[in-house]
Design an enzyme around this catalytic site. Structure first.
Site, PDB file in Angstrom:
ATOM      1  N   ASP A  91      -5.304  17.887   0.795  1.00 10.22           N
ATOM      2  CA  ASP A  91      -6.735  17.608   0.954  1.00 10.22           C
ATOM      3  C   ASP A  91      -6.959  17.241   2.420  1.00 10.22           C
ATOM      4  O   ASP A  91      -6.775  16.095   2.840  1.00 10.22           O
ATOM      5  CB  ASP A  91      -7.137  16.461   0.026  1.00 10.22           C
ATOM      6  CG  ASP A  91      -8.627  16.156   0.081  1.00 10.22           C
ATOM      7  OD1 ASP A  91      -9.306  16.614   1.028  1.00 10.22           O
ATOM      8  OD2 ASP A  91      -9.123  15.476  -0.834  1.00 10.22           O
TER       9      ASP A  91
ATOM     10  N   ARG B 232      -9.521  14.403   3.398  1.00 12.32           N
ATOM     11  CA  ARG B 232      -8.953  13.068   3.187  1.00 12.32           C
ATOM     12  C   ARG B 232      -7.926  12.724   4.251  1.00 12.32           C
ATOM     13  O   ARG B 232      -8.053  11.723   4.975  1.00 12.32           O
ATOM     14  CB  ARG B 232      -8.312  13.000   1.799  1.00 12.32           C
ATOM     15  CG  ARG B 232      -7.334  11.848   1.602  1.00 12.32           C
ATOM     16  CD  ARG B 232      -6.401  12.152   0.448  1.00 12.32           C
ATOM     17  NE  ARG B 232      -5.430  11.099   0.195  1.00 12.32           N
ATOM     18  CZ  ARG B 232      -4.211  11.048   0.702  1.00 12.32           C
ATOM     19  NH1 ARG B 232      -3.793  12.002   1.541  1.00 12.32           N
ATOM     20  NH2 ARG B 232      -3.385  10.068   0.391  1.00 12.32           N
TER      21      ARG B 232
ATOM     22  N   GLY C 255      -0.262   0.825  -1.497  1.00 17.51           N
ATOM     23  CA  GLY C 255      -0.194   2.075  -2.259  1.00 17.51           C
ATOM     24  C   GLY C 255       0.164   3.221  -1.330  1.00 17.51           C
ATOM     25  O   GLY C 255      -0.571   4.198  -1.204  1.00 17.51           O
TER      26      GLY C 255
ATOM     27  N   ASP D 217       4.502   0.215  -2.612  1.00 19.48           N
ATOM     28  CA  ASP D 217       4.101   1.082  -3.728  1.00 19.48           C
ATOM     29  C   ASP D 217       4.968   0.755  -4.933  1.00 19.48           C
ATOM     30  O   ASP D 217       6.181   0.528  -4.782  1.00 19.48           O
ATOM     31  CB  ASP D 217       4.248   2.559  -3.368  1.00 19.48           C
ATOM     32  CG  ASP D 217       3.331   3.450  -4.197  1.00 19.48           C
ATOM     33  OD1 ASP D 217       2.496   4.174  -3.615  1.00 19.48           O
ATOM     34  OD2 ASP D 217       3.443   3.426  -5.449  1.00 19.48           O
TER      35      ASP D 217
ATOM     36  N   ILE E 167       1.581  -5.120  -5.345  1.00 22.51           N
ATOM     37  CA  ILE E 167       1.225  -6.030  -4.254  1.00 22.51           C
ATOM     38  C   ILE E 167       0.947  -7.434  -4.774  1.00 22.51           C
ATOM     39  O   ILE E 167       1.171  -8.429  -4.079  1.00 22.51           O
ATOM     40  CB  ILE E 167       0.006  -5.486  -3.459  1.00 22.51           C
ATOM     41  CG1 ILE E 167      -0.229  -6.301  -2.190  1.00 22.51           C
ATOM     42  CG2 ILE E 167      -1.240  -5.474  -4.331  1.00 22.51           C
ATOM     43  CD1 ILE E 167       0.868  -6.190  -1.179  1.00 22.51           C
ATOM     44  N   GLU E 168       0.493  -7.520  -6.038  1.00 28.03           N
ATOM     45  CA  GLU E 168       0.178  -8.817  -6.641  1.00 28.03           C
ATOM     46  C   GLU E 168       1.431  -9.603  -7.010  1.00 28.03           C
ATOM     47  O   GLU E 168       1.341 -10.814  -7.273  1.00 28.03           O
ATOM     48  CB  GLU E 168      -0.677  -8.627  -7.897  1.00 28.03           C
ATOM     49  CG  GLU E 168      -2.058  -8.042  -7.650  1.00 28.03           C
ATOM     50  CD  GLU E 168      -2.069  -6.515  -7.633  1.00 28.03           C
ATOM     51  OE1 GLU E 168      -3.158  -5.934  -7.554  1.00 28.03           O
ATOM     52  OE2 GLU E 168      -0.971  -5.905  -7.702  1.00 28.03           O
TER      53      GLU E 168
ATOM     54  N   GLU F  61      -9.935   3.784 -11.422  1.00 29.01           N
ATOM     55  CA  GLU F  61      -8.560   3.300 -11.262  1.00 29.01           C
ATOM     56  C   GLU F  61      -8.488   1.885 -10.696  1.00 29.01           C
ATOM     57  O   GLU F  61      -7.432   1.248 -10.722  1.00 29.01           O
ATOM     58  CB  GLU F  61      -7.689   4.234 -10.408  1.00 29.01           C
ATOM     59  CG  GLU F  61      -7.459   5.586 -11.051  1.00 29.01           C
ATOM     60  CD  GLU F  61      -6.539   6.476 -10.230  1.00 29.01           C
ATOM     61  OE1 GLU F  61      -5.854   7.319 -10.823  1.00 29.01           O
ATOM     62  OE2 GLU F  61      -6.501   6.324  -8.990  1.00 29.01           O
TER      63      GLU F  61
ATOM     64  N   SER G 286      -6.627  -4.252  -5.864  1.00 30.97           N
ATOM     65  CA  SER G 286      -5.345  -4.616  -5.249  1.00 30.97           C
ATOM     66  C   SER G 286      -5.477  -4.776  -3.741  1.00 30.97           C
ATOM     67  O   SER G 286      -4.839  -5.647  -3.134  1.00 30.97           O
ATOM     68  CB  SER G 286      -4.283  -3.564  -5.577  1.00 30.97           C
ATOM     69  OG  SER G 286      -4.028  -3.526  -6.965  1.00 30.97           O
TER      70      SER G 286
END
Length: 483
Positions: free
Chosen positions: A188, A191, A215, A237, A265-266, A290, A295
């Site tokens: 893409d 993006r 991520g 990730d 990450i949490e 999502e 996050s």
């Protein structure tokens, strides 16, 4: 005799009534009285079949001459007549059985009980049918409650994603362990090149800074940041793709700059207390699907330095009216007749599912309206659930058949060279495409008029990564589930 002809049924009825009216004992006595031997029995059956003799008349035969004495009634009236298979001699042997005087009463009692049992069975069947109908209505009510939950009581718990256990979130991260999805995202160009251009054209922002990539996937954004001058990049990730990212980073000799960590990450700890910049490609369909932004906001609140920056820093969600009667017919009216079968009930299941597709720009029949702007540097998780009123200015006289949703992404703050991209129908295609909400019934509109509406966006309580989106267009309300 269930499948017998009408004549056979009448014959059986006559004999059955004869048995019921006279009782077993009197039947045997009658047979003996009129000397009803094998031939006499055969003649009687054929006589009844040929003359449609009534049951009532049969009861009177013992008091006069027998009407079936003629040999012509020896000829079967019905081939393989089941009533002719009865052994009259065995029937006559019933006289050897001692019958109590109350036998007839017992037969009557049994018939009465059988009738009562049949009535109870019929009432039970009717009650079951009513219960099944009530159950179906209850199911529809439950579906309505889930899809049309009143959000006026406030948003869901702010830490919905952060509080998910690893096993509860496994499916989400597993989906990003497949290579095809990363290939699609990397290909893409809108993006990927937007992120690259933002970092390469604004190297002064990254020079000597500590960057957190939330991520990271294959690590492409982390490597852009490293090339843009970042002193240290921490890439996080939870999916299995992190192991490929480690090989990719080593292959490009960036392992001294980029540190990769597997985990949510949490839940993990970073090798630094604070970071200067957070980058992430967190956007989903309709921007918020999502809930990965949750996050990013967790990382911002936990790790970002006081004067730190988050990119992208601003996002818009926009809506527009769509007029495409052919597509509406193909997807909604289609269920009215499918190979000559009615499947209209499917409409209720199809309509709540938004369609993610590339919309033809010429089918857009209104000016777009921004219904939400998100500042990634200050927004809270609770503010990602909202209700907004809007009005769409119609640009063509036709029928509004759907509402399309899309988003715009901005890299603005502190940038000397600003970069943005859009997922609008009239822009270059992206893998996000557009999200189309089909209306149950088209709404007639005219050029220049305003089509009023309201949108409510909130997380699905059972699956906080899914979205429930309620649209009220000109008083017509429908909830859609994006999952």
């Amino acid at each position: 005799l269930t499948h017998s002809s009408h004549t056979e049924t009448e014959t059986a009825r006559a004999i059955a009534l004869f048995l019921c009216f006279n009782g077993l004992k009197s039947v045997v006595n009658t047979f003996k009285k009129i000397w009803l031997d094998d031939y006499g029995y055969i003649k009687m059956i054929n006589y009844i079949r040929n003359t449609k003799f009534s049951a009532e008349s049969l009861l009177l035969t013992s008091n006069g001459p027998l009407p079936w004495d003629s040999d012509e009634y020896l000829k079967p009236a019905l081939a393989d007549d089941p009533l002719l298979q009865i052994d009259v001699e065995e029937l006559s042997e019933v006289t050897a059985v001692t019958l109590s005087p109350a036998a007839d009463d017992q037969v009557s009692l049994l018939l009465q009980r059988a009738t009562q049992a049949e009535d109870r069975a019929q009432r039970a069947e009717e009650a079951l049918a009513r219960a099944m109908d009530d159950l179906h209505k209850l199911k529809l009510l439950a579906q309505g409650l889930v899809l049309n939950t009143d959000t006026s009581r406030g948003p869901s718990r702010s830490g919905a994603i952060a509080e998910l256990r690893e096993d509860e979130d496994e499916a989400y991260f597993s989906s990003y362990g497949h290579y095809s999805i990363h290939e699609e995202m990397l290909k893409d160009k809108v993006r990927t090149e937007s992120y690259r251009d933002f970092m390469y054209r604004n190297m002064d922002i990254f020079k000597g800074k500590v960057v957190l990539d939330v991520g990271c996937g294959t690590g492409i954004l982390s490597m852009f940041a490293a090339k843009a001058g970042a002193r240290k990049v921490i890439a996080v990730d939870q999916s299995e793709i992190i192991y490929q990212a480690m090989d990719i980073v080593r292959s490009n000799k960036l392992e001294d700059t980029i540190t990769l960590i597997k985990g949510r990450i949490e839940e993990i700890g970073l090798p630094v207390e604070k970071v200067d910049i957070i980058i992430s490609e967190w956007m989903g369909y309709f921007l918020l699907f999502e809930s990965m932004l949750d996050s990013v906001l967790y990382a911002r609140d936990r790790y970002l330095a006081e004067d730190g920056l988050v990119y992208p820093d601003r996002c818009n969600i926009s809506l527009a009216a769509v007029g495409d009667t052919q597509k509406h017919s193909d997807r909604i009216a289609f269920w009215d007749a499918v190979y000559d079968f009615k499947m209209t009930c499917m409409k209720k299941a199809v309509i709540p599912e938004p369609v993610v597709e590339m919309l033809k720009p010429e089918t857009v029949i209104s000016e777009p309206v921004v219904i939400r702007t998100i500042d990634c540097g200050s927004v809270t998780v609770s503010e990602l659930e909202f209700t907004e009123d809007f009005s769409l200015k119609i640009t063509a006289s036709t029928f509004c058949t759907a509402i399309v949703g899309y988003f715009d992404i901005f890299f603005d703050k502190s940038c000397g060279n600003k970069v943005m991209f859009s997922t609008a129908p009239d822009c270059t295609k992206t893998h996000w495409k557009q999200t189309v909400f089909l209306l149950e019934s088209p709404i007639p509109v005219k050029t220049g008029e305003e089509l009023p509406g309201q949108i409510t966006v909130h997380k699905n309580r059972k699956d906080p990564r899914a979205l429930l989106i309620t649209l009220d267009i000109a008083g017509r309300k429908q909830t859609y589930s994006l999952q």
